[in-house]
Design a protein around this motif. Structure first.
Motif, PDB file in Angstrom:
ATOM      1  N   SER A   1     -19.541   9.081 -48.439  1.00 43.94           N
ATOM      2  CA  SER A   1     -18.442   9.912 -48.913  1.00 43.94           C
ATOM      3  C   SER A   1     -18.552  10.038 -50.422  1.00 43.94           C
ATOM      4  O   SER A   1     -18.878   9.063 -51.115  1.00 43.94           O
ATOM      5  CB  SER A   1     -17.088   9.284 -48.559  1.00 43.94           C
ATOM      6  OG  SER A   1     -16.876   9.287 -47.171  1.00 43.94           O
ATOM      7  N   LEU A   2     -18.320  11.261 -50.928  1.00 47.82           N
ATOM      8  CA  LEU A   2     -18.267  11.502 -52.370  1.00 47.82           C
ATOM      9  C   LEU A   2     -16.796  11.498 -52.757  1.00 47.82           C
ATOM     10  O   LEU A   2     -16.043  12.389 -52.359  1.00 47.82           O
ATOM     11  CB  LEU A   2     -18.912  12.842 -52.711  1.00 47.82           C
ATOM     12  CG  LEU A   2     -18.820  13.324 -54.156  1.00 47.82           C
ATOM     13  CD1 LEU A   2     -19.468  12.334 -55.112  1.00 47.82           C
ATOM     14  CD2 LEU A   2     -19.455  14.703 -54.302  1.00 47.82           C
ATOM     15  N   VAL A   3     -16.362  10.495 -53.498  1.00 50.52           N
ATOM     16  CA  VAL A   3     -14.944  10.311 -53.787  1.00 50.52           C
ATOM     17  C   VAL A   3     -14.731  10.048 -55.268  1.00 50.52           C
ATOM     18  O   VAL A   3     -15.661   9.706 -56.009  1.00 50.52           O
ATOM     19  CB  VAL A   3     -14.352   9.145 -52.966  1.00 50.52           C
ATOM     20  CG1 VAL A   3     -14.437   9.421 -51.472  1.00 50.52           C
ATOM     21  CG2 VAL A   3     -15.052   7.831 -53.305  1.00 50.52           C
ATOM     22  N   GLY A   4     -13.498  10.209 -55.693  1.00 49.61           N
ATOM     23  CA  GLY A   4     -13.143   9.937 -57.068  1.00 49.61           C
ATOM     24  C   GLY A   4     -12.974   8.462 -57.336  1.00 49.61           C
ATOM     25  O   GLY A   4     -12.657   7.676 -56.428  1.00 49.61           O
TER      26      GLY A   4
ATOM     27  N   ALA B   1     -18.860  17.210 -61.458  1.00 52.19           N
ATOM     28  CA  ALA B   1     -18.652  16.469 -60.213  1.00 52.19           C
ATOM     29  C   ALA B   1     -18.719  17.409 -59.015  1.00 52.19           C
ATOM     30  O   ALA B   1     -19.229  17.053 -57.951  1.00 52.19           O
ATOM     31  CB  ALA B   1     -17.312  15.753 -60.252  1.00 52.19           C
ATOM     32  N   ASN B   2     -18.203  18.636 -59.186  1.00 52.26           N
ATOM     33  CA  ASN B   2     -18.177  19.587 -58.081  1.00 52.26           C
ATOM     34  C   ASN B   2     -19.573  19.972 -57.606  1.00 52.26           C
ATOM     35  O   ASN B   2     -19.797  20.224 -56.423  1.00 52.26           O
ATOM     36  CB  ASN B   2     -17.448  20.860 -58.506  1.00 52.26           C
ATOM     37  CG  ASN B   2     -15.979  20.648 -58.764  1.00 52.26           C
ATOM     38  OD1 ASN B   2     -15.385  19.704 -58.271  1.00 52.26           O
ATOM     39  ND2 ASN B   2     -15.386  21.523 -59.559  1.00 52.26           N
TER      40      ASN B   2
ATOM     41  N   GLY C   1     -17.717   5.238 -62.347  1.00 55.59           N
ATOM     42  CA  GLY C   1     -18.550   5.966 -61.405  1.00 55.59           C
ATOM     43  C   GLY C   1     -19.808   6.525 -62.039  1.00 55.59           C
ATOM     44  O   GLY C   1     -20.370   5.962 -62.979  1.00 55.59           O
ATOM     45  N   LYS C   2     -20.239   7.671 -61.514  1.00 50.00           N
ATOM     46  CA  LYS C   2     -21.519   8.263 -61.887  1.00 50.00           C
ATOM     47  C   LYS C   2     -21.420   9.273 -63.033  1.00 50.00           C
ATOM     48  O   LYS C   2     -22.443   9.772 -63.505  1.00 50.00           O
ATOM     49  CB  LYS C   2     -22.140   8.956 -60.670  1.00 50.00           C
ATOM     50  CG  LYS C   2     -22.471   8.024 -59.512  1.00 50.00           C
ATOM     51  CD  LYS C   2     -23.607   7.091 -59.871  1.00 50.00           C
ATOM     52  CE  LYS C   2     -24.120   6.318 -58.658  1.00 50.00           C
ATOM     53  NZ  LYS C   2     -23.158   5.346 -58.131  1.00 50.00           N
TER      54      LYS C   2
ATOM     55  N   PHE D   1     -16.620  10.037 -60.375  1.00 47.93           N
ATOM     56  CA  PHE D   1     -16.871  10.092 -58.934  1.00 47.93           C
ATOM     57  C   PHE D   1     -17.949   9.082 -58.583  1.00 47.93           C
ATOM     58  O   PHE D   1     -18.715   8.615 -59.434  1.00 47.93           O
ATOM     59  CB  PHE D   1     -17.331  11.501 -58.529  1.00 47.93           C
ATOM     60  CG  PHE D   1     -18.615  11.930 -59.191  1.00 47.93           C
ATOM     61  CD1 PHE D   1     -19.839  11.762 -58.555  1.00 47.93           C
ATOM     62  CD2 PHE D   1     -18.604  12.470 -60.476  1.00 47.93           C
ATOM     63  CE1 PHE D   1     -21.019  12.130 -59.180  1.00 47.93           C
ATOM     64  CE2 PHE D   1     -19.785  12.844 -61.098  1.00 47.93           C
ATOM     65  CZ  PHE D   1     -21.002  12.675 -60.453  1.00 47.93           C
ATOM     66  N   ASP D   2     -18.004   8.761 -57.306  1.00 49.21           N
ATOM     67  CA  ASP D   2     -19.035   7.846 -56.832  1.00 49.21           C
ATOM     68  C   ASP D   2     -19.262   8.108 -55.348  1.00 49.21           C
ATOM     69  O   ASP D   2     -18.487   8.822 -54.705  1.00 49.21           O
ATOM     70  CB  ASP D   2     -18.626   6.387 -57.067  1.00 49.21           C
ATOM     71  CG  ASP D   2     -19.820   5.474 -57.285  1.00 49.21           C
ATOM     72  OD1 ASP D   2     -20.953   5.876 -56.932  1.00 49.21           O
ATOM     73  OD2 ASP D   2     -19.638   4.365 -57.808  1.00 49.21           O
ATOM     74  N   PHE D   3     -20.316   7.495 -54.816  1.00 47.39           N
ATOM     75  CA  PHE D   3     -20.624   7.590 -53.394  1.00 47.39           C
ATOM     76  C   PHE D   3     -20.279   6.260 -52.730  1.00 47.39           C
ATOM     77  O   PHE D   3     -20.590   5.193 -53.268  1.00 47.39           O
ATOM     78  CB  PHE D   3     -22.107   7.889 -53.172  1.00 47.39           C
ATOM     79  CG  PHE D   3     -22.521   9.248 -53.648  1.00 47.39           C
ATOM     80  CD1 PHE D   3     -22.459  10.334 -52.797  1.00 47.39           C
ATOM     81  CD2 PHE D   3     -22.972   9.437 -54.945  1.00 47.39           C
ATOM     82  CE1 PHE D   3     -22.846  11.589 -53.235  1.00 47.39           C
ATOM     83  CE2 PHE D   3     -23.362  10.682 -55.396  1.00 47.39           C
ATOM     84  CZ  PHE D   3     -23.297  11.767 -54.533  1.00 47.39           C
TER      85      PHE D   3
END
Length: 270
Positions: free
Chosen positions: A203-206, A163-164, A212-213, A191-193
């Motif tokens: 925004s890239l968020v949890g 994710a990072n 998510g992705k 995570f997702d956008f």
């Protein structure tokens, strides 16, 4: 067998100064055991470096009484700092120290890190403690692999957190494939956008696991049962939960995510 555990990042808001009564390390350990996790990673937890021998011994005793395995985490590669965290790991009975290539303004080159880690790794090897350097946006995964391979120690590996690396425009699947032979620890967070207000940017968020992705199933299938250090690759839950506007809502959702993600990992295993 791989252990499923929680990190201090699963309690990010609940032990922060944003809440009226922040959780202590003891609180987090007891809650981790209550939830049925097997491991707790004390990661980027500033008080850890200042704990006395007696406090470290008490923490180890508590974890053992709760049936928890401990791991620890810090940042940077400065030799004196990494050797201090080796001492802390030994005192806690932890066999893994997660760290990162940089720490604040300390941004060593590849060659500088090779020199640093050649000073540090003999101590880790003698103690039987693994140092795991994390994948993140400040360094390319290719450089991280080059560093690990230059040292050539079974006690130096990689903490996988794809994710990072999205912020570096490195796709999670590509990063996972590149670092796979060196993975010794796995930070699991989805995570997702989301669109910013007015549809201007993202925004890239949890998000909770499975929403998510993150290709968790694909990563799980690809990872070997054990890392290069001969130990199981433990799965450690973290969150990227944005502040929800008030402490009550934020801490409630954080607790819900922690329970959900723990259940998800237990239900989705090899």
């Amino acid at each position: 067998m791989s252990l499923v555990g929680l990190s201090t990042y699963a309690y990010f808001w609940r032990f922060s100064d944003q809440v009226e009564a922040p959780m202590s390390l003891e609180d987090m350990l007891r809650d981790t055991a209550r939830l049925g996790a097997e491991l707790f990673q004390i990661c980027d937890y500033a008080p850890l470096a200042l704990m006395s021998d007696d406090e470290l011994a008490a923490t180890r005793d508590l974890a053992e009484s709760l049936g928890l395995t401990l791991e620890i985490g810090t940042r940077g590669t400065e030799p004196g700092h990494l050797l201090r965290f080796l001492e802390i790991a030994v005192a806690l009975g932890a066999t893994l120290v997660r760290s990162m290539w940089t720490s604040g303004d300390d941004r060593p080159t590849l060659d500088e890190n090779v020199a640093r880690l050649r000073r540090v790794m003999p101590g880790y090897e003698r103690a039987g403690v693994t140092l795991a350097l994390e994948t993140y946006e400040q360094v390319s995964s290719a450089d991280l692999v080059s560093l690990v391979e230059a040292i050539g120690s079974s006690c130096l590996g990689i903490c996988l957190d794809p994710a990072n690396t999205v912020a570096r425009l490195e796709l999670p699947a590509e990063v996972t494939a590149r670092v796979l032979p060196h993975v010794v620890n796995w930070h699991v967070k989805d995570f997702d956008f989301t669109r910013k207000d007015g549809w201007v940017g993202f925004s890239l968020v949890g998000v909770p696991l499975g929403e998510g992705k993150l290709d968790y199933a694909g990563m799980l299938a690809d990872l070997p049962a054990t890392g290069k250090d001969g130990r199981a690759i433990n799965r450690v839950i973290e969150h990227w939960l944005p502040w929800q506007g008030d402490p009550e809502t934020t801490t409630r959702i954080e607790a819900e995510w922690t329970q959900h993600n723990l259940d998800y990992l237990k239900e989705n295993t090899k």
